[in-house]
Write a protein that holds these residues in place. Structure first.
Motif, PDB file in Angstrom:
ATOM      1  N   PRO A 143     -45.652 -77.073  88.850  1.00 53.05           N
ATOM      2  CA  PRO A 143     -44.415 -77.788  89.206  1.00 53.05           C
ATOM      3  C   PRO A 143     -44.407 -79.238  88.760  1.00 53.05           C
ATOM      4  O   PRO A 143     -43.340 -79.797  88.475  1.00 53.05           O
ATOM      5  CB  PRO A 143     -44.373 -77.679  90.738  1.00 53.05           C
ATOM      6  N   ALA A 144     -45.578 -79.876  88.687  1.00 48.22           N
ATOM      7  CA  ALA A 144     -45.630 -81.289  88.318  1.00 48.22           C
ATOM      8  C   ALA A 144     -45.062 -81.533  86.927  1.00 48.22           C
ATOM      9  O   ALA A 144     -44.584 -82.629  86.624  1.00 48.22           O
ATOM     10  CB  ALA A 144     -47.070 -81.806  88.403  1.00 48.22           C
ATOM     11  N   ILE A 145     -45.105 -80.522  86.053  1.00 44.70           N
ATOM     12  CA  ILE A 145     -44.590 -80.690  84.692  1.00 44.70           C
ATOM     13  C   ILE A 145     -43.071 -80.854  84.707  1.00 44.70           C
ATOM     14  O   ILE A 145     -42.504 -81.544  83.857  1.00 44.70           O
ATOM     15  CB  ILE A 145     -45.015 -79.497  83.813  1.00 44.70           C
ATOM     16  N   ASP A 146     -42.403 -80.241  85.678  1.00 46.93           N
ATOM     17  CA  ASP A 146     -40.937 -80.227  85.691  1.00 46.93           C
ATOM     18  C   ASP A 146     -40.313 -81.609  85.859  1.00 46.93           C
ATOM     19  O   ASP A 146     -39.151 -81.799  85.498  1.00 46.93           O
ATOM     20  CB  ASP A 146     -40.425 -79.306  86.819  1.00 46.93           C
ATOM     21  N   VAL A 147     -41.032 -82.566  86.432  1.00 48.79           N
ATOM     22  CA  VAL A 147     -40.425 -83.882  86.699  1.00 48.79           C
ATOM     23  C   VAL A 147     -40.552 -84.830  85.516  1.00 48.79           C
ATOM     24  O   VAL A 147     -39.959 -85.919  85.545  1.00 48.79           O
ATOM     25  CB  VAL A 147     -41.050 -84.542  87.948  1.00 48.79           C
ATOM     26  N   LEU A 148     -41.306 -84.450  84.483  1.00 51.12           N
ATOM     27  CA  LEU A 148     -41.430 -85.333  83.318  1.00 51.12           C
ATOM     28  C   LEU A 148     -40.065 -85.468  82.645  1.00 51.12           C
ATOM     29  O   LEU A 148     -39.362 -84.474  82.452  1.00 51.12           O
ATOM     30  CB  LEU A 148     -42.461 -84.777  82.335  1.00 51.12           C
ATOM     31  N   PRO A 149     -39.673 -86.684  82.270  1.00 49.37           N
ATOM     32  CA  PRO A 149     -38.304 -86.913  81.803  1.00 49.37           C
ATOM     33  C   PRO A 149     -38.056 -86.568  80.328  1.00 49.37           C
ATOM     34  O   PRO A 149     -36.995 -86.893  79.803  1.00 49.37           O
ATOM     35  CB  PRO A 149     -38.120 -88.416  82.039  1.00 49.37           C
TER      36      PRO A 149
END
Length: 294
Positions: free
Chosen positions: A193-199
């Motif tokens: 899930p942490a990858i999803d917040v990269l802009p």
């Protein structure tokens, strides 16, 4: 020289100078406050034996003891009072104990609580001089994006891999900023899930594809069960991790506000494109930092 007369440069020296000026101002206000308290104490002590026009000398029922100067370290004084008088509480006239000579008694002090407040609340930083903590700003921006994407429950969970569930989005998908809209890889391949917040959509796609490969096909830095932890550790580096500069409300959703630091670039440069590197160097130059380099 006053803080208005000191030129405040832009760049890495700015925050250090602002901190020096703030500390100098705090010490000056502290000295002025202590002097004011000493004058008030002296005035109160001087009125202990007052002679009125009638010539009659008025004695107080509770004579004030020998004057003691206001301590230069109120916090230490209060600590000493508690040691010698464990039952003492502010405003309790019934409290009694053997007060040491170095501690003013309740009858001849202005207010121990007032002196304590002097240490803790005499000076506050003006808003324009607030100290910026990049890691906290980045964390706040990341959490805002995570909430927008409905990731609040599993954002920090590195034991979970799953596709992005669009039913949890807080707004319709067409109302998301374009660069935050899910890519095909996010919708089809299980990932952290942490990858999803990269802009950056391209970075998200490359990382999801990378971690979907067998371990032996990945670059050394991306191998093993701790690979994702190493990436997040690089993002969270205090000085050279992921950083954001928000100048306007909603700026955390602007990909041009985000900067890649050297701690990320040195090991993960191969997932970045030229535009991300150029924008990061632009932001680094604006705050006096050196360009990214291998």
């Amino acid at each position: 020289m006053s803080s208005q007369e000191v030129p405040i440069p832009n760049g890495p020296e700015r925050q250090r100078i602002l901190n020096v000026l703030a500390q100098r101002r705090y010490r000056q206000r502290k000295r002025e406050r202590l002097q004011s308290l000493e004058k008030r104490l002296d005035a109160r002590l001087g009125s202990a034996n007052t002679v009125y026009p009638s010539g009659r000398k008025v004695q107080l029922n509770h004579p004030i003891q020998t004057p003691l100067s206001v301590p230069s370290n109120p916090a230490a004084t209060i600590d000493a009072l508690y040691v010698n008088c464990p039952d003492f509480s502010y405003g309790d006239s019934r409290a009694s104990c053997n007060t040491p000579q170095s501690v003013p008694s309740m009858s001849n002090s202005i207010s121990l609580a007032e002196l304590q407040d002097l240490e803790t609340s005499q000076f506050t930083f003006p808003t324009e001089h607030a100290i910026e903590i990049p890691s906290l700003q980045t964390m706040e921006a990341s959490l805002r994006i995570a909430n927008l994407l409905g990731l609040a429950d599993d954002f920090f969970d590195l034991t979970v891999t799953r596709v992005l569930d669009v039913s949890k989005l807080q707004v319709p998908i067409d109302q998301l900023p374009e660069h935050l809209r899910p890519t095909t890889a996010q919708l089809l391949l299980p990932h952290y899930p942490a990858i999803d917040v990269l802009p950056w959509p391209a970075v998200r796609t490359k990382l999801i594809g990378l971690f979907s490969q067998p371990d032996q096909l990945r670059p050394p830095v991306a191998r093993g069960p701790m690979a994702m932890m190493r990436l997040i550790h690089a993002f969270d580096d205090e000085a050279e991790g992921l950083r954001i500069k928000v100048d306007t409300p909603g700026g955390e959703y602007d990909e041009n506000s985000w900067e890649i630091g050297q701690a990320v670039f040195k090991d993960w440069w191969w997932v970045l494109d030229d535009g991300i590197v150029a924008n990061s160097n632009r932001l680094r130059y604006s705050r006096g930092a050196s360009k990214l380099h291998l």
